[in-house]
Scaffold this active site. Structure first.
Site, PDB file in Angstrom:
ATOM      1  CB  SER A 154      -0.879   0.000   1.251  1.00 28.83           C
ATOM      2  OG  SER A 154      -1.445   1.282   1.457  1.00 28.83           O
ATOM      3  CE1 TYR A 184      -3.717  -2.607   5.753  1.00 32.09           C
ATOM      4  CE2 TYR A 184      -3.234  -0.299   5.292  1.00 32.09           C
ATOM      5  CZ  TYR A 184      -3.542  -1.559   4.850  1.00 32.09           C
ATOM      6  OH  TYR A 184      -3.669  -1.791   3.503  1.00 32.09           O
TER       7      TYR A 184
END
Lengths: 252, 437
Positions: A145, A158
């Protein structure tokens, strides 16, 4: 086998019920892919994903149930997937869970996010790479990501786990390069999926379909990192240079 | 990559039953000129025959020669031309081995008249897991034809006896004709090819309205009386008519010279350079047969993504499909550096042998354009629907589902393979990709 355009005939999807995984499998089965192994946590959702893959053209389907909180079982799960597939052309690793602001100081939650987003994927990627090296060829696609490139407050547990996984995957790529196995890291921006439902979209937000398109075209290349959308590569080239004080004031 | 130094070492590599043996997949490779994955074996073993292979003497009575399979066609031509003989079939490059040429059952510009290379083989020696086999069209024809064009899937060819073609000189007599459209060149080929031993047409697949214009070159070996007094014999002046490689391409190029614009420019120049009509031109062998061999590593011009070759054949009455293919490449801006059109004569009995009577078109396409994979898939469907096929020696992307339609006798090969390779260790990336049992 992978064809001249990098298109696989068989794929193992770790995290096979995710929106992005479904979109990737749709596209690959529309071309050459016939053997699909889907690994996921929820048997009912796995069955739905398998039905979707069959509609897309898969003829040989297997489902493997696993729990990403059981980190030590990751290797066994990967072995079961490989044994079900035969030759594995592509492994897609799309496992992770988002953290939020509600429970930033909840140790159990942090442990869960770290296990599912970092520890399990690292163990699984290691085993998958080893199996591909034994096989003599293949591609491991790791879903990272842009959050990994510069961690921010909104989802730092995260994001820090993705940062670790991203760095791990880049070095794994180097480790296996001489064997004919390739590792590719996908860095999407904010993707509108089940995982991000209800969250405000960030600039350069994208869709599972766009990420899947990038994964499929990326298979034809040897690029180690693929950004979705591509513009994020330059955006984050600048953002990583911003002083912390300004970085923290950015919206989104 | 393994390089056995003796027959015993090769036997040991192929032995799938003895104690302490490696039973991973194995496939032979010659000079590695297949465009696709026919001589690759991921995770397995690729066998190359080592050393400087032996070329026997030409038997002047029968015109046959005994060669080890690792001999390149280049070496073989240089050896035999001096003695007044030429290889029966040569593909577009001399840099292939005899073994590779037989395994792919290669064809040349003379296919319409002489067939492919396996039609000129008296016998060959095959090392298979089940043993050593001496085969030929008369002796164990089933295994011979399974090996002819069998892509190495019946074993490692180690020796062959070939029938050569007698020639008087090392030159060619060439007629060249230029055509403004595809129909004209195809009509000329149908009408006149039989008068020439060699015939091939270059076709422009680039420019929209000019797509289909063509340059047809046809010829035969020059006889002594065709030449002036200087070049009386092959090898006179110490030459074999085959030049050394003169140009090279560096490993890393700052940009990739073959893109849409340069390919269009090349095609334009190639067309303009050709005379509208020229008769009885004397050309050296190398220029006529192997123009690309003059440039070492020319494939690097395509850059790191490379290119795919696509070659198909369809029956004599399906010439419209050739037109359709050229229209597709041209209308979708998929530039081809060189597109080659040829008429084939009847094929031979090899279950995976490519040639069959009809039209064949071969194109080089740079990898990159998004429409390319889908366009080739569409063409596969059209070709298979017309009872045609694509050339496995060049393929790297066919859908496995279409193999049975294109090669309906592939099942015969499976039967033969079970006989000579019961454990199924002879496999290549090609056989795995296309599920060739």
């Amino acid at each position: 086998m992978l064809d001249a355009f990098g298109q696989p005939q068989s794929i193992v999807v770790l995290g096979g019920t995710s929106d992005i995984a479904g979109a990737v499998v749709d596209r690959l089965c529309a071309r050459r892919c016939r053997t699909v192994v889907l690994a996921g946590r929820d048997p009912a959702r796995l069955r739905d994903a398998a039905a979707r893959a069959t509609r897309a053209g898969a003829t040989q389907l297997s489902e493997v149930v696993f729990d990403a909180r059981e980190v030590t079982a990751a290797g066994t799960t990967v072995d079961r997937c490989f044994d079900a597939a035969g030759d594995v052309d592509v492994v897609l690793l799309a496992v992770g869970v988002l953290s939020g602001r509600d429970n930033e100081l909840d140790a159990a939650h942090a442990a869960d996010v770290a296990a599912v987003t970092y520890a399990w994927p690292v163990a699984a990627a290691t085993r998958a790479a080893a199996r591909l090296v034994d096989q003599g060829y293949g591609r491991l696609v790791v879903l990272s990501s842009v959050a990994a490139v510069r961690v921010r407050r909104a989802n730092f547990v995260y994001a820090s786990a993705k940062a670790g996984l991203d760095a791990f995957a880049l070095e794994l790529a180097d480790t296996v390069r001489a064997s004919g196995v390739t590792v590719q890291v996908i860095r999407p921006g904010f993707v509108r999926t089940k995982m991000t439902a209800g969250l405000p979209a960030a600039p350069f937000a994208t869709t599972p379909a766009a990420v899947a398109d990038a994964v499929v075209t990326g298979l034809a290349t040897t690029d180690t990192v693929i950004w979705v959308p591509q513009a994020l590569r330059w955006v984050f080239g600048v953002l990583t240079l911003l002083p912390t004080a300004i970085w923290k004031r950015l919206p989104g | 990559m393994v390089e056995p130094r003796s027959r015993e070492e090769l036997r040991h590599l192929l032995d799938a039953t003895g104690p302490r043996v490696d039973t991973s997949s194995i496939i032979a490779r010659g000079l590695g000129r297949s465009y696709g994955d026919a001589a690759q074996c991921a995770g397995g073993r690729v066998v190359r025959l080592q050393g400087s292979p032996h070329i026997g003497a030409v038997d002047a009575n029968t015109g046959t020669i005994d060669v080890e399979a690792g001999v390149s066609l280049d070496a073989l031509m240089r050896h035999t031309l001096m003695r007044g003989w030429f290889v029966p079939v040569t593909p577009g490059t001399r840099q292939v081995t005899v073994g590779g040429a037989l395994a792919a059952d290669v064809h040349g510009k003379n296919h319409h008249r002489d067939g492919s290379i396996c039609a000129h083989v008296e016998s060959l020696t095959l090392e298979s897991p089940a043993g050593t086999f001496e085969v030929g069209p008369e002796r164990d024809p089933e295994l011979f034809w399974a090996t002819a064009g069998g892509m190495g899937l019946t074993g490692v060819i180690t020796r062959a006896t070939l029938r050569l073609l007698p020639v008087e000189t090392d030159r060619m007599v060439v007629d060249t004709d230029r055509f403004d459209d595809l129909d004209a060149v195809m009509a000329a080929m149908e009408e006149g090819d039989d008068r020439y031993r060699y015939s091939v047409a270059w076709v422009d697949c680039t420019a929209g309205s000019r797509a289909g214009r063509a340059v047809l070159t046809r010829g035969d070996h020059a006889r002594r009386e065709d030449l002036g007094p200087v070049r009386r014999r092959p090898g006179a002046r110490g030459s074999s008519g085959l030049p050394a490689t003169r140009l090279g391409v560096p490993h890393r190029l700052p940009l990739h010279p073959l893109n849409g614009a340069t390919i269009r420019a090349f095609n334009e120049a190639w067309y303009r350079r050709a005379p509208r009509q020229r008769r009885d031109e004397i050309q050296p062998l190398g220029r006529f047969f192997h123009p690309l061999d003059g440039v070492a590593d020319w494939n690097r011009l395509y850059g790191p993504r490379g290119f795919v070759q696509y070659q198909f054949v369809v029956g004599p009455t399906d010439g419209a499909l050739v037109r359709r293919a050229i229209e597709l490449f041209s209308s979708r801006a998929l530039p081809s550096f060189l597109a080659v059109l040829k008429r084939f004569g009847p094929g031979d009995p090899g279950p995976l042998s490519f040639p069959m009577a009809g039209w064949t078109l071969a194109v080089d396409l740079p990898v990159g354009p998004e429409l390319l994979p889908r366009t080739l898939d569409e063409l596969d469907e059209l070709v298979a629907g017309a009872g045609g096929r694509v050339y496995l020696a060049k393929d790297a992307r066919l859908r496995p589902e279409l193999l049975a339609a294109m090669y309906p006798r592939a099942g015969d090969l499976a039967r033969t393979r079970r006989r000579v390779d019961p454990a199924g260790i002879l496999r290549s990336d090609l056989s795995r990709r296309l599920s060739i049992d």
